[in-house]
Motif scaffolding. Structure first.
Motif, PDB file in Angstrom:
ATOM      1  N   ALA A 113       2.085   3.910   5.769  1.00 17.34           N
ATOM      2  CA  ALA A 113       1.988   3.852   4.306  1.00 17.34           C
ATOM      3  C   ALA A 113       0.860   4.762   3.817  1.00 17.34           C
ATOM      4  CB  ALA A 113       1.747   2.421   3.851  1.00 17.34           C
ATOM      5  N   TYR A 114       1.165   5.587   2.826  1.00 12.91           N
ATOM      6  CA  TYR A 114       0.184   6.569   2.358  1.00 12.91           C
ATOM      7  C   TYR A 114      -1.072   5.919   1.791  1.00 12.91           C
ATOM      8  CZ  TYR A 114       0.995   5.734  -2.629  1.00 12.91           C
ATOM      9  OH  TYR A 114       1.047   5.165  -3.876  1.00 12.91           O
ATOM     10  N   GLY A 115      -0.928   4.710   1.235  1.00 14.40           N
ATOM     11  CA  GLY A 115      -2.068   4.045   0.620  1.00 14.40           C
ATOM     12  C   GLY A 115      -3.172   3.680   1.592  1.00 14.40           C
ATOM     13  N   PHE A 116      -2.865   3.626   2.890  1.00 10.59           N
ATOM     14  CA  PHE A 116      -3.900   3.318   3.870  1.00 10.59           C
ATOM     15  C   PHE A 116      -4.998   4.380   3.881  1.00 10.59           C
ATOM     16  CE2 PHE A 116      -0.702   0.733   6.579  1.00 10.59           C
ATOM     17  CZ  PHE A 116      -1.026  -0.414   5.875  1.00 10.59           C
ATOM     18  N   ALA A 117      -4.649   5.604   3.444  1.00  8.43           N
ATOM     19  CA  ALA A 117      -5.647   6.675   3.377  1.00  8.43           C
ATOM     20  C   ALA A 117      -6.551   6.546   2.160  1.00  8.43           C
ATOM     21  CB  ALA A 117      -4.950   8.037   3.350  1.00  8.43           C
ATOM     22  N   LEU A 118      -6.207   5.659   1.227  1.00 13.79           N
ATOM     23  CA  LEU A 118      -6.939   5.556  -0.033  1.00 13.79           C
ATOM     24  C   LEU A 118      -7.773   4.280  -0.136  1.00 13.79           C
ATOM     25  CD1 LEU A 118      -3.997   6.615  -2.402  1.00 13.79           C
ATOM     26  CD2 LEU A 118      -5.657   8.093  -1.245  1.00 13.79           C
ATOM     27  N   ALA A 166       0.814  -1.216   0.000  1.00 17.59           N
ATOM     28  CA  ALA A 166       0.000   0.000   0.000  1.00 17.59           C
ATOM     29  C   ALA A 166       0.847   1.265   0.000  1.00 17.59           C
ATOM     30  CB  ALA A 166      -0.934   0.002   1.213  1.00 17.59           C
ATOM     31  N   GLY A 167       2.110   1.150   0.343  1.00 12.59           N
ATOM     32  CA  GLY A 167       2.988   2.307   0.309  1.00 12.59           C
ATOM     33  C   GLY A 167       3.854   2.384  -0.933  1.00 12.59           C
ATOM     34  N   ALA A 168       3.656   1.458  -1.878  1.00 10.59           N
ATOM     35  CA  ALA A 168       4.449   1.461  -3.109  1.00 10.59           C
ATOM     36  C   ALA A 168       4.106   2.682  -3.956  1.00 10.59           C
ATOM     37  CB  ALA A 168       4.183   0.182  -3.900  1.00 10.59           C
ATOM     38  N   ASN A 171       4.786  -0.880   6.540  1.00 10.93           N
ATOM     39  CA  ASN A 171       4.889   0.428   7.188  1.00 10.93           C
ATOM     40  C   ASN A 171       3.511   0.889   7.665  1.00 10.93           C
ATOM     41  OD1 ASN A 171       5.391   3.040   8.003  1.00 10.93           O
ATOM     42  ND2 ASN A 171       5.969   3.789   5.972  1.00 10.93           N
ATOM     43  N   PRO A 172       3.307   1.070   8.973  1.00 12.33           N
ATOM     44  CA  PRO A 172       1.996   1.521   9.454  1.00 12.33           C
ATOM     45  C   PRO A 172       1.624   2.918   8.972  1.00 12.33           C
ATOM     46  CG  PRO A 172       3.611   1.533  11.239  1.00 12.33           C
ATOM     47  CD  PRO A 172       4.259   0.843  10.081  1.00 12.33           C
TER      48      PRO A 172
END
Length: 377
Positions: free
Chosen positions: A53-58, A22-24, A50-51
């Motif tokens: 990771a920017y993708g967790f917001a998406l 999710a952070g890729a 990575n807790p």
């Protein structure tokens, strides 16, 4: 190859996709690609080591997992997939695809990875180059696989160094990790003062003592230098056949990631990438990277047997390759695509903020020119 038949079957049914990495860098584009289809709705679950990771917001739900190399990785992924009732698992990072392929029977979900034997060749540049040469592919680059200082020096010199640049990279690595170009034509002062610190160009005299200082000499693939244009080709591989094949130029890259390029109908690349994927028996989304040699012959640099970080360029040109990969995973027929050749993409950065109370947001500009916080979750 086994595929799960989802209980929510049918093109209009909602599906849960468990996406790793999710952070890729390419995660946001792949998430957006799945959400763009109007054929069905997706619930997307993201995982990352990575807790933050920017993708967790998406995504709709997120979990942290160990690295793909960890002994606990597969069991954690099995637990997450079961808890989220995942229909399909879509891996984005190279380190995870082989563990997932080896443990495919432990999951109820369909995992979008090729068989382990095919991955073993595609992920190892030495094995891949040997396969291409043995099978008579014109795109096979000239290379040497070495594991000692003497073999390394001999290989570099046999490929024309120092009169001609030479490249080397670990056989198994992703992106630009470990990639270097040996080029003695530019003096050290110019490189020191005019090139960025992360430039991949160096010389044999600079790298030789570093490699020799290792406890054991690293295994390397040393290959010919390719001075021509570089292309990425995204393929929907289906074992003995292929679906859409979309080449795109890599006009500007940073750390191996495309930031500018054009979707181009290059029949030589389409034919070669398709034949290679069929020859290896690869499945799902595959990315084949080529670079032209001095005679205008495209040579394979590497294969990424997973969705590529810039596959969204194909989506912008009319070929939603990530979604077509999911359809293949579900055993559904692949519709024809109408690619708008000549589509150009320029990638730019966008910041993601997290407030002290845990809210995530972007900065948006309203028509009045004021900045507003656009809360994402």
């Amino acid at each position: 190859m086994s595929r799960r038949t989802p209980m929510r079957s049918g093109p209009d049914a909602d599906l849960t996709v468990l996406m790793t990495g999710a952070g890729a860098p390419g995660a946001s584009g792949i998430i957006e690609s799945l959400r763009l289809t109007d054929e069905r709705s997706f619930r997307i679950v993201g995982v990352d080591t990575n807790p933050e990771a920017y993708g967790f917001a998406l995504v709709d739900a997120g979990h942290t997992v160990p690295p793909g190399e960890s002994d606990e990785y597969v069991s954690r992924m099995v637990d997450v997939a079961a808890a989220e009732d995942a229909d399909v698992i879509l891996p984005l990072t190279t380190a995870e695809i082989e563990p997932l392929a080896a443990a495919r029977e432990a999951f109820d979900a369909t995992i979008m990875v090729s068989d382990p034997d095919a991955l073993g060749v595609a992920n190892d540049k030495g094995k891949l180059y040997r396969f291409l040469a043995d099978e008579g592919f014109e795109s096979a680059p000239t290379y040497h696989r070495v594991d000692s200082e003497a073999e390394f020096v001999d290989a570099v010199e046999s490929l024309g160094y120092p009169e001609t640049p030479v490249c080397f990279k670990p056989p198994v690595a992703s992106g630009m990790r470990g990639f270097r170009v040996l080029d003695d034509r530019t003096d050290r002062l110019t490189r020191l003062l005019e090139e960025k610190p992360d430039a991949a160009v160096t010389t044999l005299s600079e790298v030789r003592p570093i490699l020799a200082s290792a406890e054991s000499f690293p295994e390397l693939a040393v290959m010919e230098y390719l001075p021509g244009e570089e292309y990425s080709v995204d393929v929907l591989a289906m074992g003995e056949t292929v679906g859409p094949v979309v080449p795109r130029s890599r006009a500007r890259t940073r750390a191996g990631i495309s930031f500018e390029g054009v979707v181009e109908k290059r029949e030589d690349l389409i034919d070669e990438a398709a034949a290679i994927c069929r020859g290896l028996g690869l499945e799902y989304n595959v990315n084949v990277q080529f670079r032209y040699d001095a005679d205008g012959v495209p040579k394979v640099i590497e294969i990424n047997p997973r969705v590529s970080g810039t596959i969204v360029m194909c989506v912008g040109a009319g070929a939603n390759m990530p979604y077509l990969g999911v359809k293949h995973a579900l055993g559904e027929s692949i519709p024809p695509v109408d690619v708008e050749w000549g589509t150009r993409m320029v990638r730019y950065w966008r910041e993601l903020f997290r407030s002290a109370d845990g809210r995530t947001f972007h900065l948006d500009h309203e028509s009045a020119g004021r900045r507003s916080r656009s809360q994402l979750q």
